[in-house]
Design an enzyme around this catalytic site. Structure first.
Site, PDB file in Angstrom:
ATOM      1  N   LYS A  62      14.241  67.067  26.223  1.00 64.58           N
ATOM      2  CA  LYS A  62      15.603  68.239  26.200  1.00 64.58           C
ATOM      3  C   LYS A  62      16.287  67.825  27.476  1.00 64.58           C
ATOM      4  CE  LYS A  62      14.290  71.309  22.475  1.00 64.58           C
ATOM      5  NZ  LYS A  62      13.832  72.482  22.170  1.00 64.58           N
ATOM      6  N   ARG A 105       5.449  71.358  21.155  1.00 64.12           N
ATOM      7  CA  ARG A 105       6.212  70.669  20.328  1.00 64.12           C
ATOM      8  C   ARG A 105       6.774  69.309  20.632  1.00 64.12           C
ATOM      9  NH1 ARG A 105      11.152  69.994  18.200  1.00 64.12           N
ATOM     10  NH2 ARG A 105      11.523  69.781  16.128  1.00 64.12           N
TER      11      ARG A 105
HETATM   12  N1  HH2 Z   1      13.566  72.130  18.944  1.00 67.90           N
HETATM   13  C1  HH2 Z   1      14.181  71.564  18.298  1.00 67.90           C
HETATM   14  C2  HH2 Z   1      13.956  71.715  16.779  1.00 67.90           C
HETATM   15  N2  HH2 Z   1      13.209  72.639  16.400  1.00 67.90           N
HETATM   16  N3  HH2 Z   1      11.784  74.367  16.757  1.00 67.90           N
HETATM   17  C3  HH2 Z   1      11.069  75.266  17.748  1.00 67.90           C
HETATM   18  N4  HH2 Z   1      10.133  76.280  17.110  1.00 67.90           N
HETATM   19  N5  HH2 Z   1      11.133  75.106  18.941  1.00 67.90           N
HETATM   20  C4  HH2 Z   1      12.060  74.126  19.638  1.00 67.90           C
HETATM   21  O1  HH2 Z   1      12.217  73.903  20.753  1.00 67.90           O
HETATM   22  C5  HH2 Z   1      12.777  73.286  18.660  1.00 67.90           C
HETATM   23  C6  HH2 Z   1      12.517  73.641  17.179  1.00 67.90           C
HETATM   24  C7  HH2 Z   1      15.179  70.310  18.612  1.00 67.90           C
HETATM   25  O2  HH2 Z   1      14.451  69.083  18.862  1.00 67.90           O
HETATM   26  P1  HH2 Z   1      14.482  68.157  17.740  1.00 67.90           P
HETATM   27  O3  HH2 Z   1      13.908  68.413  16.526  1.00 67.90           O
HETATM   28  O4  HH2 Z   1      14.117  66.628  18.237  1.00 67.90           O
HETATM   29  O5  HH2 Z   1      16.058  67.793  17.419  1.00 67.90           O
HETATM   30  P2  HH2 Z   1      17.017  68.319  16.305  1.00 67.90           P
HETATM   31  O6  HH2 Z   1      17.141  69.672  16.199  1.00 67.90           O
HETATM   32  O7  HH2 Z   1      18.306  67.687  16.760  1.00 67.90           O
HETATM   33  O8  HH2 Z   1      16.460  67.586  15.127  1.00 67.90           O
END
Ligand code: HH2
Length: 264
Positions: free
Chosen positions: A206, A242
């Site tokens: 992040k 995660r």
């Molecule tokens: N962060 C992201 C997406 N989903 N879910 C939970 N529970 N906690 C988190 O911190 C979280 C999440 C963001 O990361 P990423 O999936 O890599 O990115 P994007 O939302 O752009 O797909």
């Protein structure tokens, strides 16, 4: 928990694992690297990401979840705010609904979660994904996030979600200033753990990591900081992290756990 994004635009890995075949290859790799769970997402939550229609999102995640289920017992969660997507994902074999809106996106979300009987992740976010980073404000970020999560857990319990199915997530980066809010929140993580539910921490790759490392690091250059955050989470007692970089995180956690035990 290994992240499998089948999206064209996720902030950290968008477009890399598109289609069920790409997603399945990535899922296999993460399981081989030691992931205990997989989180499958078909819609990016980053600010400015294009919204995805329900049918499109189902078409992205369901074939992949079914394909994972056909060859592995690894628990799969679906990262979605839409109850219809969660329903289709659970029918395909997902056992956890990871909702960044903490079951607030649709009026029926709480009831659908109770009906599905799956685990749920209730995550804190201030505002909506599109605008959440515009002007986040807190007087007491740890206290406000804890109070929100406590209230959402109560709402889920009142709707009929079983207590042992509820997870909480402080939502690093969701409606939080990179440094002013994420750092005190991580510093105070034990207060969230102390609410008495398993906590999921998503800090991998992040922006606050880039900000703390001179500002010029792209998402895939944030491994060191991601490992530091995972270990910090483990030390605070979170139940799962995660992450995108499973192999390195598993190694870091194994070494940390051995040192915490004092051997063996
Ligand atoms: N962060 C992201 C997406 N989903 N879910 C939970 N529970 N906690 C988190 O911190 C979280 C999440 C963001 O990361 P990423 O999936 O890599 O990115 P994007 O939302 O752009 O797909």
């Amino acid at each position: 928990m290994g992240v499998v994004n089948v999206t064209p635009d996720s902030f950290s890995d968008g477009g890399r694992h598109l289609g069920p075949a790409g997603g399945l290859a990535h899922a296999r790799r993460l399981v081989a690297e030691g992931a205990d769970r997989l989180d499958v997402g078909g819609e990016s939550t980053r600010p400015g990401a294009a919204p995805v229609a329900e049918a499109e999102e189902i078409g992205r995640v369901v074939p992949l979840i079914a394909a994972i289920r056909a060859e592995s017992d690894v628990p799969v969660s679906v990262d979605t705010m839409k109850p219809a997507v969660a329903r289709a994902a659970v029918a395909a074999g997902a056992t956890m609904w990871n909702d960044v809106t903490a079951l607030r996106h649709a009026p029926e979300s709480l009831d659908v979660a109770a009906e599905l009987g799956c685990e749920v992740v209730l995550m804190h976010m201030q505002g909506e994904p599109a605008t959440m980073q515009a002007e986040p404000h807190y007087d007491d970020v740890v206290g406000e996030v804890a109070a929100f999560l406590q209230a959402r857990a109560q709402a889920a319990l009142a709707a009929g979600v079983a207590r042992h199915k509820i997870w909480l997530d402080p939502g690093v980066g969701f409606g939080k200033h990179m440094v002013r809010h994420n750092l005190p929140l991580l510093h105070g993580l034990k207060a969230i753990v102390g609410l008495g539910f398993p906590v999921l921490l998503g800090a991998s790759r992040k922006s606050f990591i880039g900000a703390l490392d001179g500002g010029g690091r792209s998402a895939d250059q944030r491994l060191g900081g991601s490992l530091a955050a995972a270990l910090w989470g483990a030390q605070a007692g979170v139940a799962a992290v995660r992450v995108h970089d499973v192999r390195e995180t598993v190694q870091a956690l194994r070494v940390w756990a051995a040192m915490a035990r004092g051997g063996g």
